[in-house]
Design a protein around this motif. Structure first.
Motif, PDB file in Angstrom:
ATOM      1  N   GLU A   4      -4.628  12.795 -14.572  1.00 43.37           N
ATOM      2  CA  GLU A   4      -6.077  12.932 -14.774  1.00 43.37           C
ATOM      3  C   GLU A   4      -6.840  11.821 -14.060  1.00 43.37           C
ATOM      4  O   GLU A   4      -7.896  12.060 -13.457  1.00 43.37           O
ATOM      5  CB  GLU A   4      -6.383  12.929 -16.275  1.00 43.37           C
ATOM      6  N   THR A   5      -6.312  10.605 -14.110  1.00 46.10           N
ATOM      7  CA  THR A   5      -6.961   9.492 -13.418  1.00 46.10           C
ATOM      8  C   THR A   5      -6.945   9.715 -11.911  1.00 46.10           C
ATOM      9  O   THR A   5      -7.939   9.459 -11.216  1.00 46.10           O
ATOM     10  CB  THR A   5      -6.258   8.171 -13.763  1.00 46.10           C
ATOM     11  N   THR A   6      -5.814  10.190 -11.389  1.00 47.79           N
ATOM     12  CA  THR A   6      -5.705  10.461  -9.953  1.00 47.79           C
ATOM     13  C   THR A   6      -6.713  11.523  -9.533  1.00 47.79           C
ATOM     14  O   THR A   6      -7.418  11.369  -8.520  1.00 47.79           O
ATOM     15  CB  THR A   6      -4.283  10.923  -9.606  1.00 47.79           C
ATOM     16  N   ASP A   7      -6.803  12.595 -10.285  1.00 49.18           N
ATOM     17  CA  ASP A   7      -7.757  13.657  -9.967  1.00 49.18           C
ATOM     18  C   ASP A   7      -9.196  13.152 -10.050  1.00 49.18           C
ATOM     19  O   ASP A   7     -10.034  13.460  -9.198  1.00 49.18           O
ATOM     20  CB  ASP A   7      -7.578  14.840 -10.925  1.00 49.18           C
ATOM     21  N   ARG A   8      -9.474  12.366 -11.081  1.00 46.51           N
ATOM     22  CA  ARG A   8     -10.833  11.860 -11.270  1.00 46.51           C
ATOM     23  C   ARG A   8     -11.229  10.931 -10.122  1.00 46.51           C
ATOM     24  O   ARG A   8     -12.367  10.967  -9.644  1.00 46.51           O
ATOM     25  CB  ARG A   8     -10.925  11.134 -12.616  1.00 46.51           C
ATOM     26  N   ALA A   9     -10.289  10.110  -9.658  1.00 46.28           N
ATOM     27  CA  ALA A   9     -10.579   9.191  -8.560  1.00 46.28           C
ATOM     28  C   ALA A   9     -10.824   9.918  -7.248  1.00 46.28           C
ATOM     29  O   ALA A   9     -11.506   9.399  -6.359  1.00 46.28           O
ATOM     30  CB  ALA A   9      -9.434   8.192  -8.403  1.00 46.28           C
ATOM     31  N   ASP A  12      -4.176   6.395  -2.383  1.00 48.98           N
ATOM     32  CA  ASP A  12      -4.618   5.062  -2.793  1.00 48.98           C
ATOM     33  C   ASP A  12      -5.085   5.073  -4.250  1.00 48.98           C
ATOM     34  O   ASP A  12      -4.799   4.148  -5.023  1.00 48.98           O
ATOM     35  CB  ASP A  12      -5.766   4.581  -1.900  1.00 48.98           C
ATOM     36  N   GLY A  13      -5.815   6.125  -4.629  1.00 46.57           N
ATOM     37  CA  GLY A  13      -6.250   6.242  -6.018  1.00 46.57           C
ATOM     38  C   GLY A  13      -5.086   6.455  -6.963  1.00 46.57           C
ATOM     39  O   GLY A  13      -5.079   5.955  -8.097  1.00 46.57           O
ATOM     40  N   HIS A  14      -4.075   7.179  -6.504  1.00 47.41           N
ATOM     41  CA  HIS A  14      -2.885   7.423  -7.320  1.00 47.41           C
ATOM     42  C   HIS A  14      -2.118   6.129  -7.565  1.00 47.41           C
ATOM     43  O   HIS A  14      -1.662   5.864  -8.682  1.00 47.41           O
ATOM     44  CB  HIS A  14      -2.004   8.450  -6.616  1.00 47.41           C
ATOM     45  N   VAL A  15      -1.990   5.310  -6.521  1.00 42.75           N
ATOM     46  CA  VAL A  15      -1.330   4.016  -6.684  1.00 42.75           C
ATOM     47  C   VAL A  15      -2.076   3.177  -7.718  1.00 42.75           C
ATOM     48  O   VAL A  15      -1.465   2.535  -8.586  1.00 42.75           O
ATOM     49  CB  VAL A  15      -1.235   3.284  -5.339  1.00 42.75           C
ATOM     50  N   ALA A  16      -3.399   3.183  -7.648  1.00 44.89           N
ATOM     51  CA  ALA A  16      -4.184   2.440  -8.634  1.00 44.89           C
ATOM     52  C   ALA A  16      -3.919   2.944 -10.050  1.00 44.89           C
ATOM     53  O   ALA A  16      -3.829   2.152 -11.002  1.00 44.89           O
ATOM     54  CB  ALA A  16      -5.670   2.545  -8.301  1.00 44.89           C
ATOM     55  N   ALA A  17      -3.772   4.265 -10.200  1.00 47.18           N
ATOM     56  CA  ALA A  17      -3.487   4.836 -11.516  1.00 47.18           C
ATOM     57  C   ALA A  17      -2.118   4.396 -12.019  1.00 47.18           C
ATOM     58  O   ALA A  17      -1.945   4.089 -13.209  1.00 47.18           O
ATOM     59  CB  ALA A  17      -3.570   6.362 -11.456  1.00 47.18           C
ATOM     60  N   LEU A  18      -1.133   4.352 -11.125  1.00 49.62           N
ATOM     61  CA  LEU A  18       0.212   3.923 -11.513  1.00 49.62           C
ATOM     62  C   LEU A  18       0.237   2.447 -11.891  1.00 49.62           C
ATOM     63  O   LEU A  18       0.881   2.055 -12.868  1.00 49.62           O
ATOM     64  CB  LEU A  18       1.195   4.198 -10.371  1.00 49.62           C
ATOM     65  N   VAL A  19      -0.459   1.627 -11.112  1.00 57.48           N
ATOM     66  CA  VAL A  19      -0.520   0.202 -11.426  1.00 57.48           C
ATOM     67  C   VAL A  19      -1.223  -0.015 -12.767  1.00 57.48           C
ATOM     68  O   VAL A  19      -0.785  -0.824 -13.599  1.00 57.48           O
ATOM     69  CB  VAL A  19      -1.229  -0.567 -10.293  1.00 57.48           C
ATOM     70  N   THR A  20      -2.301   0.723 -13.005  1.00 61.23           N
ATOM     71  CA  THR A  20      -3.018   0.615 -14.278  1.00 61.23           C
ATOM     72  C   THR A  20      -2.124   1.011 -15.449  1.00 61.23           C
ATOM     73  O   THR A  20      -2.234   0.452 -16.546  1.00 61.23           O
ATOM     74  CB  THR A  20      -4.277   1.494 -14.248  1.00 61.23           C
ATOM     75  N   ALA A  21      -1.222   1.965 -15.200  1.00 64.52           N
ATOM     76  CA  ALA A  21      -0.283   2.385 -16.244  1.00 64.52           C
ATOM     77  C   ALA A  21       0.842   1.375 -16.444  1.00 64.52           C
ATOM     78  O   ALA A  21       1.693   1.562 -17.318  1.00 64.52           O
ATOM     79  CB  ALA A  21       0.304   3.754 -15.893  1.00 64.52           C
ATOM     80  N   GLY A  22       0.861   0.317 -15.641  1.00 59.97           N
ATOM     81  CA  GLY A  22       1.852  -0.739 -15.813  1.00 59.97           C
ATOM     82  C   GLY A  22       3.170  -0.485 -15.124  1.00 59.97           C
ATOM     83  O   GLY A  22       4.195  -1.053 -15.510  1.00 59.97           O
ATOM     84  N   LEU A  23       3.152   0.342 -14.078  1.00 56.82           N
ATOM     85  CA  LEU A  23       4.384   0.714 -13.385  1.00 56.82           C
ATOM     86  C   LEU A  23       4.524  -0.017 -12.067  1.00 56.82           C
ATOM     87  O   LEU A  23       3.525  -0.296 -11.391  1.00 56.82           O
ATOM     88  CB  LEU A  23       4.400   2.220 -13.119  1.00 56.82           C
ATOM     89  N   ASP A  24       5.769  -0.291 -11.677  1.00 58.93           N
ATOM     90  CA  ASP A  24       6.042  -0.744 -10.326  1.00 58.93           C
ATOM     91  C   ASP A  24       6.709   0.395  -9.555  1.00 58.93           C
ATOM     92  O   ASP A  24       6.900   1.500 -10.094  1.00 58.93           O
ATOM     93  CB  ASP A  24       6.890  -2.019 -10.319  1.00 58.93           C
ATOM     94  N   CYS A  77       0.803  -1.224   0.000  1.00 55.81           N
ATOM     95  CA  CYS A  77       0.000   0.000   0.000  1.00 55.81           C
ATOM     96  C   CYS A  77       0.840   1.281   0.000  1.00 55.81           C
ATOM     97  O   CYS A  77       0.360   2.314  -0.456  1.00 55.81           O
ATOM     98  CB  CYS A  77      -1.001  -0.002   1.153  1.00 55.81           C
ATOM     99  N   PHE A  78       2.106   1.228   0.473  1.00 58.17           N
ATOM    100  CA  PHE A  78       2.963   2.411   0.341  1.00 58.17           C
ATOM    101  C   PHE A  78       3.495   2.515  -1.081  1.00 58.17           C
ATOM    102  O   PHE A  78       3.798   3.597  -1.547  1.00 58.17           O
ATOM    103  CB  PHE A  78       4.126   2.347   1.324  1.00 58.17           C
ATOM    104  N   PHE A  79       3.696   1.390  -1.745  1.00 56.19           N
ATOM    105  CA  PHE A  79       3.976   1.252  -3.172  1.00 56.19           C
ATOM    106  C   PHE A  79       5.371   1.690  -3.595  1.00 56.19           C
ATOM    107  O   PHE A  79       6.083   0.936  -4.250  1.00 56.19           O
ATOM    108  CB  PHE A  79       2.939   1.993  -4.012  1.00 56.19           C
ATOM    109  N   GLY A  80       5.787   2.900  -3.288  1.00 53.58           N
ATOM    110  CA  GLY A  80       6.998   3.446  -3.879  1.00 53.58           C
ATOM    111  C   GLY A  80       8.288   3.035  -3.218  1.00 53.58           C
ATOM    112  O   GLY A  80       9.376   3.283  -3.760  1.00 53.58           O
ATOM    113  N   PHE A  81       8.231   2.384  -2.070  1.00 55.44           N
ATOM    114  CA  PHE A  81       9.433   2.036  -1.325  1.00 55.44           C
ATOM    115  C   PHE A  81       9.981   0.676  -1.742  1.00 55.44           C
ATOM    116  O   PHE A  81       9.226  -0.261  -2.014  1.00 55.44           O
ATOM    117  CB  PHE A  81       9.140   2.013   0.182  1.00 55.44           C
TER     118      PHE A  81
END
Length: 300
Positions: free
Chosen positions: A247-252, A170-182, A70-74
């Motif tokens: 845009e996805t992060t803002d929309r979420a 949390d919504g931003h992490v979902a946007a990054l995962v959807t974009a295919g990023l780790d 859930c922290f994702f970036g570490f």
């Protein structure tokens, strides 16, 4: 993300406008001396021990794996150095007490110029927004929303900003995962993009714990997908992806603010903007959070 929010001035609307103002108020918990002192008084020494104890405490005495998720970036190895060892030094309940005690102490001078009635009004508006935040699929927002509300306006204000920032994160992490990023790719991507509030590769790599080998491998993956050129600079495809993620992060995050009309938004901004600017004086700039400095951005 909150924590790994990507830079770039794109993305307007109420959700982004409000994030730029409530994030600095929340972030005093990471940078204000009073907050560090509260954790030291509770037996937790060192910036990162305090960070992981305070931010992970709403989840309970978890190990490294849920926090990596859930922290994702570490980097997982960095998280594993802190958890679960930190719970041998402080319990999650004690960590929650320490972080709130520290925040109250830090925010007292920040809010000294805010009239009591305006502070109560601002805390009430942000609490109402936080209580509207949908938490399905949003682990950190849900964990913080489940905590009891403080009874004082300073505590309510900070608790509300915390729920709101973790909801957006949390919504931003979902946007990054959807974009295919780790996590490693996100750090390399951010360092390549630069922009408002950018930090150097060295600072970002150290703050998120990625090894040189992991960094180089992530950069190679980004080049393979056409997001970095041969010199490590972002391509147009990379910048287009950035706009989509923002845009996805803002929309979420938008549903939290949708019930507010323009007049209520303007009133909230008028009350929150000076608080955000004063809180910014307690933060470290630039920092890995990615939020623009409200003292320079003209927010509000």
């Amino acid at each position: 993300m909150p924590d790994d929010d990507l830079p770039g001035g794109g993305g307007d609307g109420v959700a982004r406008r409000m994030w730029q103002l409530f994030e600095p108020v929340h972030a005093v918990t990471y940078f204000a001396p009073a907050c560090a002192a509260a954790f030291e008084g509770a037996g937790v020494r060192g910036f990162w021990r305090g960070y992981f104890a305070g931010r992970a405490a709403p989840l309970g005495p978890v190990g490294a794996e849920p926090v990596v998720g859930c922290f994702f970036g570490f980097a997982p190895a960095m998280v594993a150095r802190a958890l679960p060892d930190i719970w041998t030094r402080i319990t999650p309940a004690e960590a929650l007490t320490a972080r709130l005690d520290g925040v109250r102490e830090a925010l007292i001078p920040v809010l000294a110029q805010t009239r009591p009635g305006e502070l109560a009004e601002l805390a009430g508006v942000l609490r109402a927004a936080a209580e509207r935040a949908p938490v399905a699929g949003r682990v950190l927002a849900a964990a913080n929303a489940a905590l009891p509300w403080p009874q004082d306006p300073i505590g309510i204000l900070w608790q509300a900003t915390t729920i709101l920032r973790e909801h957006r994160g949390d919504g931003h992490v979902a946007a990054l995962v959807t974009a295919g990023l780790d996590g490693a790719e996100t750090a390399v991507w951010r360092a390549s993009l630069g922009g408002v509030g950018d930090v150097s590769r060295e600072d970002l790599q150290r703050a998120r714990g990625w090894s040189d080998a992991a960094w180089v491998d992530a950069a190679g993956r980004l080049r393979a997908r056409g997001w970095l050129d041969g010199t490590g600079r972002p391509t147009e495809a990379s910048r287009s992806a950035l706009r989509a993620v923002e845009e996805t992060t803002d929309r979420a995050a938008a549903s939290v603010w949708a019930p507010l009309g323009p007049d209520e938004v303007d009133r909230c901004v008028a009350l929150l903007a000076p608080v955000a600017r004063r809180a910014a004086a307690l933060l470290r700039w630039p920092n890995p959070i990615g939020v623009p400095d409200p003292r320079a951005s003209g927010s509000g």
